[in-house]
Design an enzyme around this catalytic site. Structure first.
Site, short mmCIF file in Angstrom:
data_model
loop_
_atom_site.label_atom_id
_atom_site.label_comp_id
_atom_site.label_asym_id
_atom_site.label_seq_id
_atom_site.Cartn_x
_atom_site.Cartn_y
_atom_site.Cartn_z
N SER A 289 0.86 -1.19 0.00
CA SER A 289 0.00 0.00 0.00
C SER A 289 0.89 1.23 0.00
O SER A 289 2.07 1.15 0.36
CB SER A 289 -0.88 0.00 1.26
N TYR B 1 -1.80 -0.43 10.71
CA TYR B 1 -1.98 -0.82 9.30
C TYR B 1 -0.72 -0.50 8.51
O TYR B 1 -0.24 -1.34 7.73
CB TYR B 1 -3.18 -0.09 8.70
#
Length: 245
Positions: free
Chosen positions: A142, A155
């Protein structure tokens, strides 16, 4: 002939979003697919659709946090198609929240899915790829694996780990195994649906208001697979033009 033609590809998290779009795109180019996820109804629908359109696909119900289930997935793939050319570690979760919210259970789940799930996939395919002297592991990280942001600390940590795993695979490949780290920005998927923290959900909804389509990431994955064996596309960051973070 396309470099994708007849390649045997495992895709985790294949029941929706990036996984589903990538499956359809690779099937259209002649790949042989083993699709894995937890939702059988979605997997069966996708598999049937691909096969009806002339593609080749099978599926298995798999929770990537279950090491034995991931190993069985690869064993079944070899039994079905004879080899494993590509693993796409796509399954992932993003329950954002500030650290002070102390959502420790969500931290555990993210670590289990986003890190251990990736490693279980690597462990399951690596012996086969070594035996073949060829293979390709594609990990979905990501933009959060490149820059930490408030409300996304854990995250981000998991996606930094995915980036590190991808680079480690590259360094240890011995010229046999290609390693690609794909880092999407805001993409229109179900990823934001499971954010339980109200403020974090509002932040994510704002960022994702300009989200790009899953096909953008599917094209990037396909591009990496399509390169000749001696060409290793290691890192791709893909985000909306308007996304600043």
């Amino acid at each position: 002939m396309s470099e994708v033609q007849d390649k045997v590809v495992i895709i985790t998290g294949a029941s929706s979003g990036l996984g589903e779009e990538t499956a359809r795109m690779l099937a259209a180019k002649g790949a042989k697919l083993m699709l894995a996820a937890r939702r059988e109804d979605r997997l069966k629908e996708l598999t049937d659709s691909i096969n009806k359109e002339g593609g080749q696909a099978a599926y298995r119900i798999v929770d990537v946090t279950d090491k034995a289930a991931v190993q069985k997935l690869t064993d079944d793939t070899k039994a079905e198609f004879g080899r494993i050319d590509v693993l796409i570690n796509n399954a992932g979760l993003m329950p954002l929240a500030p650290l002070d919210a102390l959502k420790v259970d969500e931290w555990d789940t993210m670590i289990d899915v986003n890190i251990k799930g990736v490693l279980y996939g690597v462990a399951a395919v690596l012996p086969t790829m070594r035996e073949q002297h060829v293979g390709h592991i594609i990990n979905l990280s990501s933009v959060a694996g490149h820059k930490v942001f408030a409300g996304g600390t854990v995250y981000c940590a998991t996606k930094f780990a995915v980036k590190a795993i991808s680079e480690g695979i590259r360094q240890e490949s011995n010229g046999e195994i290609r390693a690609t780290n794909i880092s999407p920005g805001a993409v229109a998927t179900e990823l934001t649906d499971h954010i339980s923290d109200k403020d974090a959900k509002a932040m994510a909804d704002d960022i994702y208001s300009d989200a790009i389509d899953s096909a953008a990431i599917a094209r990037a994955i396909t591009f990496a697979i399509e390169q000749p064996q001696q060409v290793d596309v290691n890192e791709l960051i893909i985000r909306p033009t308007k996304q600043e973070m």
